[in-house]
Design an enzyme around this catalytic site. Structure first.
Site, PDB file in Angstrom:
ATOM      1  N   LYS A  54       0.861  -1.192   0.000  1.00 52.70           N
ATOM      2  CA  LYS A  54       0.000   0.000   0.000  1.00 52.70           C
ATOM      3  C   LYS A  54       0.890   1.233   0.000  1.00 52.70           C
ATOM      4  CE  LYS A  54      -1.914   2.914   2.748  1.00 52.70           C
ATOM      5  NZ  LYS A  54      -1.879   4.054   1.820  1.00 52.70           N
ATOM      6  N   GLU A  82       9.516   2.177  10.845  1.00 58.31           N
ATOM      7  CA  GLU A  82      10.508   3.249  10.765  1.00 58.31           C
ATOM      8  C   GLU A  82       9.749   4.556  10.747  1.00 58.31           C
ATOM      9  OE1 GLU A  82      13.556   3.164  11.226  1.00 58.31           O
ATOM     10  OE2 GLU A  82      13.835   1.004  11.159  1.00 58.31           O
ATOM     11  N   GLU A 116       8.675  17.188  14.953  1.00 56.61           N
ATOM     12  CA  GLU A 116       9.143  16.988  13.576  1.00 56.61           C
ATOM     13  C   GLU A 116       8.366  17.940  12.661  1.00 56.61           C
ATOM     14  OE1 GLU A 116       8.070  13.403  11.353  1.00 56.61           O
ATOM     15  OE2 GLU A 116      10.144  13.294  10.636  1.00 56.61           O
TER      16      GLU A 116
HETATM   17  P1  NAD Z   1       1.958   8.649   7.543  1.00 60.74           P
HETATM   18  O1  NAD Z   1       2.198   7.972   8.841  1.00 60.74           O
HETATM   19  O2  NAD Z   1       0.876   9.650   7.478  1.00 60.74           O
HETATM   20  O3  NAD Z   1       1.626   7.588   6.402  1.00 60.74           O
HETATM   21  C1  NAD Z   1       2.524   6.538   6.069  1.00 60.74           C
HETATM   22  C2  NAD Z   1       1.731   5.409   5.413  1.00 60.74           C
HETATM   23  O4  NAD Z   1       0.842   4.849   6.391  1.00 60.74           O
HETATM   24  C3  NAD Z   1       0.843   5.865   4.246  1.00 60.74           C
HETATM   25  O5  NAD Z   1       0.820   4.858   3.260  1.00 60.74           O
HETATM   26  C4  NAD Z   1      -0.523   6.011   4.915  1.00 60.74           C
HETATM   27  O6  NAD Z   1      -1.590   5.900   3.998  1.00 60.74           O
HETATM   28  C5  NAD Z   1      -0.477   4.835   5.883  1.00 60.74           C
HETATM   29  N1  NAD Z   1      -1.399   4.968   7.021  1.00 60.74           N
HETATM   30  C6  NAD Z   1      -1.861   6.100   7.582  1.00 60.74           C
HETATM   31  N2  NAD Z   1      -2.694   5.789   8.601  1.00 60.74           N
HETATM   32  C7  NAD Z   1      -2.742   4.433   8.682  1.00 60.74           C
HETATM   33  C8  NAD Z   1      -3.409   3.508   9.505  1.00 60.74           C
HETATM   34  N3  NAD Z   1      -4.237   3.910  10.465  1.00 60.74           N
HETATM   35  N4  NAD Z   1      -3.204   2.195   9.286  1.00 60.74           N
HETATM   36  C9  NAD Z   1      -2.355   1.756   8.348  1.00 60.74           C
HETATM   37  N5  NAD Z   1      -1.719   2.577   7.500  1.00 60.74           N
HETATM   38  C10 NAD Z   1      -1.890   3.907   7.668  1.00 60.74           C
HETATM   39  O7  NAD Z   1       3.367   9.281   7.081  1.00 60.74           O
HETATM   40  P2  NAD Z   1       3.668  10.176   5.804  1.00 60.74           P
HETATM   41  O8  NAD Z   1       3.123  11.560   6.042  1.00 60.74           O
HETATM   42  O9  NAD Z   1       3.283   9.454   4.571  1.00 60.74           O
HETATM   43  O10 NAD Z   1       5.268  10.222   5.821  1.00 60.74           O
HETATM   44  C11 NAD Z   1       6.015  11.168   6.512  1.00 60.74           C
HETATM   45  C12 NAD Z   1       6.585  10.553   7.764  1.00 60.74           C
HETATM   46  O11 NAD Z   1       7.375   9.417   7.421  1.00 60.74           O
HETATM   47  C13 NAD Z   1       7.534  11.478   8.514  1.00 60.74           C
HETATM   48  O12 NAD Z   1       7.232  11.399   9.878  1.00 60.74           O
HETATM   49  C14 NAD Z   1       8.911  10.893   8.235  1.00 60.74           C
HETATM   50  O13 NAD Z   1       9.880  11.149   9.215  1.00 60.74           O
HETATM   51  C15 NAD Z   1       8.596   9.445   8.145  1.00 60.74           C
HETATM   52  N6  NAD Z   1       9.646   8.709   7.426  1.00 60.74           N
HETATM   53  C16 NAD Z   1      10.463   7.897   8.146  1.00 60.74           C
HETATM   54  C17 NAD Z   1      11.486   7.207   7.513  1.00 60.74           C
HETATM   55  C18 NAD Z   1      12.405   6.293   8.285  1.00 60.74           C
HETATM   56  O14 NAD Z   1      13.053   5.456   7.662  1.00 60.74           O
HETATM   57  N7  NAD Z   1      12.474   6.402   9.590  1.00 60.74           N
HETATM   58  C19 NAD Z   1      11.664   7.346   6.128  1.00 60.74           C
HETATM   59  C20 NAD Z   1      10.801   8.194   5.430  1.00 60.74           C
HETATM   60  C21 NAD Z   1       9.778   8.859   6.094  1.00 60.74           C
END
Ligand code: NAD
Length: 495
Positions: free
Chosen positions: A178, A252, A387
């Site tokens: 996804k 992550e 963040e």
């Molecule tokens: P997000 O948590 O909003 O979404 C990430 C993914 O999770 C998306 O595919 C989203 O649709 C899905 N998602 C959202 N709610 C969910 C739920 N209830 N159940 C299952 N899936 C769900 O994050 P984002 O805004 O897409 O990404 C930005 C974040 O990602 C930042 O906090 C960044 O630091 C982090 N990030 C971390 C790393 C790492 O390796 N540590 C790498 C890249 C990004």
């Protein structure tokens, strides 16, 4: 089903199909919102279930295939991606906003991961362990887990899916992927690449749509044996606790990465690393530099150089060759970043540069903000703790290296960190004490190599690290096998 122009579909059991909800959503280029990118399937729980079912059906035949054969598909995907590298980079820039140079870097990283992971197909090694008994042998053997759910964020729409999907596949698992709701185009291109590389039907399935309903279905299914998630800390924490029937879960998550600059540092080098770390990819990297902690005696000089270099950054549409920083990737991101800037000012941080949305013909249709730097930031301020995920840098100071490390560690996050110093003793003190999963000496907080583990501690990472050999460990079960080839009954003295 009639395929419509500009409409993109889910990939389930080897077919491109419409979501059961019959609903779609539209996306636009974040640098120019008059450019429509396509309509994507707004999938629901039922689509998640269908994808899991397809992956479950395909599992037996895929696990039976020897891992060097499975790896051949990855090698073919690697070759195809090399041929289509520029097209991938353009799609990433158009969909996510980062500059073409950053997108090319992301494609290169994905190629490195594919190459390394394909090699793992011939290295799914176990251990041979000596037995205390004559004519007995102990060995360990790696088995795939089954159906794996892979949930990814928008900021690295290619490399993060690749570094999860490739090791899952080579280890013999089948996948339901996804992608982030806002970056399905890159994901679809990647899935098509695997299809073209000869991956049999049902091994990799993709469903697009919102995390809330669709993601929830994936993590709560009894048939999903592992969940690999990258995204925000809020979502990751929730998934880690909720994915109870999965045998392996890794999350992550966010970061608030700090660079320390000590009195012995090469300030030209340090300022380069800070500017690149803070404003590269518009600050939308999990490993972006969000804080600088500089020793007071070199602060004035460092800030002068950082400000000068930042003022030269050219902001614009990432597809243009003379641009250093693209737009934020969505309106939500824009609003979030502007909110953090306002909050920092209200808390008393001193705005040294930027702080505004950009206006004018080149900017009005996109989500552009100025590179922004705050001084006089105190460790407990929100700007030093939360963040932001945008081009905003907070500058803090300290009297000594010990204090600087303490300030850098004063965060719930622990993803990456960096020190600029020419004193080896200071560098090693930092390595011993800094609370982050990935540390850099005299280089930016960014990046990582395909063969090395990747991940954070504290609220930045839960579960097994990703990439390198660790990835294979995550996607497999290690069973221990005892063989007795004496052919005789054993004396009953074992515990
Ligand atoms: P997000 O948590 O909003 O979404 C990430 C993914 O999770 C998306 O595919 C989203 O649709 C899905 N998602 C959202 N709610 C969910 C739920 N209830 N159940 C299952 N899936 C769900 O994050 P984002 O805004 O897409 O990404 C930005 C974040 O990602 C930042 O906090 C960044 O630091 C982090 N990030 C971390 C790393 C790492 O390796 N540590 C790498 C890249 C990004």
């Amino acid at each position: 089903m009639q395929k419509l122009e500009g409409v993109y579909y889910n990939f389930i059991g080897g077919d491109w199909i419409e979501a059961s909800t019959k609903k779609r959503y539209d996306l636009y280029n974040p640098a120019d919102t008059s450019q429509h990118l396509g309509s994507f399937q707004l999938s629901g729980a039922e689509d998640g279930r269908k994808a899991i079912e397809a992956a479950k059906m395909a599992f037996e035949s895929w696990r039976e295939m020897p891992s060097p054969k499975r790896a051949e598909v990855l090698f073919r995907a690697w070759e195809l991606m090399k041929e289509e590298a520029e097209e991938f980079a353009r799609i990433i820039t158009t969909e996510e906003g980062k500059t073409l140079a950053d997108s090319r870097g992301e494609v290169k990283r994905s190629l490195n991961v594919l190459e390394f992971t394909a090699g793992e197909g011939r290295r799914l090694l176990g251990d041979v362990i000596p037995s205390e008994l004559p004519k007995n042998l102990i060995f360990t053997y790696r088995r795939p887990l089954g159906v794996v759910a892979i949930i990814t964020p928008w900021n690295f729409p290619l490399s993060i899916p690749v570094w999860k999907i490739a090791p899952a596949l080579v280890s013999g698992n089948t996948v339901v992927f996804k992608p982030a709701t806002s970056t399905p185009l890159t994901a679809i291109k990647l899935v098509k690449l695997f299809e073209e590389a000869g991956l049999p039907k049902g091994i990799l399935n993709m469903v697009t749509g919102p995390g809330g309903t669709l993601g929830k279905e994936l993590i709560s299914s009894q048939d999903v044996k592992a969940v690999s998630f990258t995204g925000s800390t809020e979502t990751g924490r929730w998934i880690y606790e909720d994915a109870q029937s999965a045998q392996a879960v890794q999350c992550e998550m966010g970061g608030k990465n700090a660079v320390i600059v000590d009195s012995s540092a090469d300030l030209d080098l340090a300022s380069d690393g800070i500017v690149q770390g803070a404003f590269g990819s518009t600050g939308q990297r999990c490993t972006a530099t969000s804080r600088v902690v500089v020793l007071k005696d070199v602060k004035k000089e460092l800030l002068e150089i950082v400000l000068e270099k930042t003022s030269k950054l050219r902001v614009g549409n990432g597809l243009m060759t003379d641009v250093d920083m693209g737009p934020l990737s969505s309106e939500d991101q824009l609003n979030k970043v502007l909110f953090h800037i306002e909050t920092a000012q209200a808390e008393g941080a001193k705005l040294l540069m930027g702080g505004k949305r950009l206006n004018g013909e080149a900017y009005d249709k996109g989500y552009f903000v100025q590179p922004t730097i705050f001084d006089d930031v105190k460790p407990n301020m929100k700007i030093a703790q939360q963040e932001i995920f945008g081009p905003v840098l907070a500058v803090l100071d300290a009297e000594s290296l010990e204090e600087a490390i303490k300030v850098a560690n004063h965060s719930m996050f622990g993803l990456s960190g960096s020190i600029y110093t020419s004193d080896i003793n200071n560098a090693m003190k930092y390595v011993e004490r800094a609370e982050a999963g990935m540390l850099h000496i005299n280089s930016p907080t960014l990046g990582g190599e395909a063969q090395a583990p990747f991940g954070g501690i504290k609220e930045s990472g839960l579960g097994q690290r990703e990439q390198g050999r660790r990835a294979i460990e995550f996607y497999t079960d290690e069973v221990v096998v005892y063989i007795d080839y004496t052919g005789r009954k054993r004396e009953a003295k074992f515990i």
